[in-house]
Design an enzyme around this catalytic site. Structure first.
Site, PDB file in Angstrom:
ATOM      1  N   GLY A 155      21.527   9.173  -1.548  1.00 20.09           N
ATOM      2  CA  GLY A 155      21.053  10.005  -0.430  1.00 20.09           C
ATOM      3  C   GLY A 155      21.662   9.487   0.860  1.00 20.09           C
ATOM      4  O   GLY A 155      22.695   8.806   0.836  1.00 20.09           O
ATOM      5  N   ARG A 156      20.999   9.790   1.974  1.00 17.28           N
ATOM      6  CA  ARG A 156      21.582   9.410   3.267  1.00 17.28           C
ATOM      7  C   ARG A 156      21.823   7.907   3.372  1.00 17.28           C
ATOM      8  O   ARG A 156      22.900   7.466   3.777  1.00 17.28           O
ATOM      9  CB  ARG A 156      20.652   9.862   4.405  1.00 17.28           C
ATOM     10  CG  ARG A 156      20.670  11.349   4.685  1.00 17.28           C
ATOM     11  CD  ARG A 156      19.740  11.657   5.852  1.00 17.28           C
ATOM     12  NE  ARG A 156      18.403  11.199   5.530  1.00 17.28           N
ATOM     13  CZ  ARG A 156      17.423  11.973   5.091  1.00 17.28           C
ATOM     14  NH1 ARG A 156      17.617  13.269   4.958  1.00 17.28           N
ATOM     15  NH2 ARG A 156      16.241  11.485   4.808  1.00 17.28           N
ATOM     16  N   ILE A 157      20.831   7.100   2.990  1.00 17.53           N
ATOM     17  CA  ILE A 157      20.988   5.646   3.144  1.00 17.53           C
ATOM     18  C   ILE A 157      21.947   5.097   2.088  1.00 17.53           C
ATOM     19  O   ILE A 157      22.813   4.269   2.389  1.00 17.53           O
ATOM     20  CB  ILE A 157      19.614   4.941   3.111  1.00 17.53           C
ATOM     21  CG1 ILE A 157      18.775   5.419   4.305  1.00 17.53           C
ATOM     22  CG2 ILE A 157      19.768   3.418   3.140  1.00 17.53           C
ATOM     23  CD1 ILE A 157      17.317   5.009   4.279  1.00 17.53           C
ATOM     24  N   ARG A 238      11.413   0.926  -1.379  1.00 17.14           N
ATOM     25  CA  ARG A 238       9.963   0.827  -1.360  1.00 17.14           C
ATOM     26  C   ARG A 238       9.500  -0.109  -2.460  1.00 17.14           C
ATOM     27  O   ARG A 238      10.091  -0.150  -3.550  1.00 17.14           O
ATOM     28  CB  ARG A 238       9.313   2.198  -1.637  1.00 17.14           C
ATOM     29  CG  ARG A 238       9.120   3.081  -0.456  1.00 17.14           C
ATOM     30  CD  ARG A 238       8.072   2.511   0.522  1.00 17.14           C
ATOM     31  NE  ARG A 238       7.870   3.401   1.650  1.00 17.14           N
ATOM     32  CZ  ARG A 238       8.627   3.403   2.751  1.00 17.14           C
ATOM     33  NH1 ARG A 238       9.625   2.557   2.883  1.00 17.14           N
ATOM     34  NH2 ARG A 238       8.371   4.251   3.738  1.00 17.14           N
ATOM     35  N   GLU A 267       2.298  -4.429  -0.418  1.00 15.75           N
ATOM     36  CA  GLU A 267       2.557  -5.007   0.910  1.00 15.75           C
ATOM     37  C   GLU A 267       1.306  -4.910   1.774  1.00 15.75           C
ATOM     38  O   GLU A 267       0.613  -3.899   1.698  1.00 15.75           O
ATOM     39  CB  GLU A 267       3.674  -4.213   1.606  1.00 15.75           C
ATOM     40  CG  GLU A 267       5.028  -4.477   1.044  1.00 15.75           C
ATOM     41  CD  GLU A 267       6.095  -3.602   1.716  1.00 15.75           C
ATOM     42  OE1 GLU A 267       5.890  -3.154   2.863  1.00 15.75           O
ATOM     43  OE2 GLU A 267       7.120  -3.368   1.085  1.00 15.75           O
ATOM     44  N   HIS A 285       9.850  -6.216   5.259  1.00 17.41           N
ATOM     45  CA  HIS A 285      10.018  -4.756   5.473  1.00 17.41           C
ATOM     46  C   HIS A 285      10.570  -4.459   6.879  1.00 17.41           C
ATOM     47  O   HIS A 285       9.940  -3.772   7.679  1.00 17.41           O
ATOM     48  CB  HIS A 285       8.678  -4.031   5.237  1.00 17.41           C
ATOM     49  CG  HIS A 285       8.870  -2.589   4.873  1.00 17.41           C
ATOM     50  ND1 HIS A 285       8.047  -1.910   3.994  1.00 17.41           N
ATOM     51  CD2 HIS A 285       9.804  -1.676   5.244  1.00 17.41           C
ATOM     52  CE1 HIS A 285       8.451  -0.669   3.868  1.00 17.41           C
ATOM     53  NE2 HIS A 285       9.531  -0.501   4.621  1.00 17.41           N
ATOM     54  N   ILE A 286      11.773  -4.975   7.138  1.00 18.71           N
ATOM     55  CA  ILE A 286      12.363  -4.832   8.476  1.00 18.71           C
ATOM     56  C   ILE A 286      13.714  -4.112   8.457  1.00 18.71           C
ATOM     57  O   ILE A 286      14.458  -4.169   9.442  1.00 18.71           O
ATOM     58  CB  ILE A 286      12.541  -6.211   9.166  1.00 18.71           C
ATOM     59  CG1 ILE A 286      13.370  -7.172   8.281  1.00 18.71           C
ATOM     60  CG2 ILE A 286      11.206  -6.816   9.540  1.00 18.71           C
ATOM     61  CD1 ILE A 286      13.845  -8.425   9.006  1.00 18.71           C
TER      62      ILE A 286
END
Ligand code: GLV
Length: 321
Positions: A155-157, A238, A267, A285-286
């Site tokens: 996908g986009r990422i 995720r 998390e 998660h940064i």
């Protein structure tokens, strides 16, 4: 009277100012995480909310918020929102696609390079005062250049991550539920392979799929077993896409070389067993956290909220009602 909205976590001042022009804003600028009960009681008289991935929007919560019209996530992933429950309650849900792709792709590369070159392990050694001189075999890592990069989810990422691989002269393979169109494959220089081929051929396996029941434990014990013993796993998508218990076992036994993780199951209470492993690079998660990108995400969520409550047509509507 202006509509009342809740901003569940701290945001940038100019984003609050923008919202305040349109709404009466109640904002949690002290950034205290809210449990489900606090969130429900604070939202019960609001028409809209700007939320983060830490807040869960479900049928129980929505049943207590009769005036709610829109929930706007400051995140592209929206597994914290029960879209079906929103549909039933007539609540618009939005996310922030597009603005974080490059920054998240960059951070994926941060994890890839830190993991292959054992950077956090080497830094911990140096900080502990253990470095007593140059050694030929010290912290031997894995080469990224000319290696095979395996991307789950183009996908986009995933595409951004593939583009960045060109400079490292890598072979890029990918797997997805649907094969990408040829223009995307060519631009990414990526070849479509089966899940099994990706796992057995890639030196670096990186995951860029959304979390859902379909992707729950996409990478578990069986999949980790199919990876090369010299390969590394990267997850900046995720928690829950990877079975963390299986990964810990795999890292402990050295069945794969290492992992770079920005996301975890449960998390922020991630499995503490990770902390005892040297062959894992851990981040809280940064991946999208550059100053510019987090600002864009918050502003886009605010724009979605303003559009939702004024025109009923937010630009990033997830559930056309
Ligand atoms: C961050 O994890 C996001 O989904 O934007």
């Amino acid at each position: 009277m202006k509509p009342k909205v809740l901003v569940t976590r701290e945001v940038f001042d100019d984003v609050l100012e923008y919202l305040s022009k349109h709404f009466e804003v109640i904002s949690n600028q002290s950034d205290q995480p809210m449990d489900a009960e606090t969130l429900a009681s604070k939202l019960s008289d609001k028409q809209g909310a700007m939320i983060t991935l830490s807040e869960r929007i479900d049928a129980t919560l929505l049943s207590r918020c009769p005036n709610l019209k829109a929930v706007c996530n400051i995140a592209v992933g929206y597994n914290n929102i029960d879209i079906e429950a929103c549909n039933k309650a007539g609540v618009m849900a939005t996310n922030t696609p597009g603005v974080l792709d490059d920054t998240t792709g960059d951070f994926t590369w941060t994890l890839i390079l830190a993991t292959t070159r054992r950077l956090t392990e080497a830094e911990a050694y140096l900080r502990a005062g253990q470095w007593d001189g140059w050694k030929l075999k010290q912290f031997l890592g894995l080469d990224v250049h000319h290696a095979t990069l395996g991307i789950f989810g183009l996908g986009r990422i995933g595409q951004v991550v593939a583009h960045r691989a060109t400079g490292f002269e890598m072979k890029v393979i990918y797997h997805d539920v649907r094969r990408a169109v040829s223009e995307i494959e060519e631009a990414c220089r990526a070849s479509f392979v089966s899940k099994e081929e990706l796992l057995s051929q890639a030196d670096i396996v990186t995951i860029h799929v959304p979390y859902s029941s379909a992707t729950h434990h996409l990478i578990g014990k069986a999949e980790l077993k199919q990876m090369k013993s010299t390969a590394i796993l990267i997850n900046a998508s995720r928690g829950g896409v990877v079975d963390d218990v299986a990964l810990i076992e795999t890292l402990r036994s050295g069945t794969i070389a290492g992992a770079g993780l920005d996301v975890f199951e449960n998390e922020p209470k991630f499995n503490p067993e990770f902390l005892g492993l040297k062959n894992v690079v851990l981040a809280p998660h940064i991946a999208s956290s550059s100053k510019a990108t987090r600002h864009k995400m918050a502003m886009l969520a605010a724009e979605n909220l303003v559009a939702a409550l004024t025109t009923g047509k937010p630009p990033n509507l997830l559930n056309p009602l």
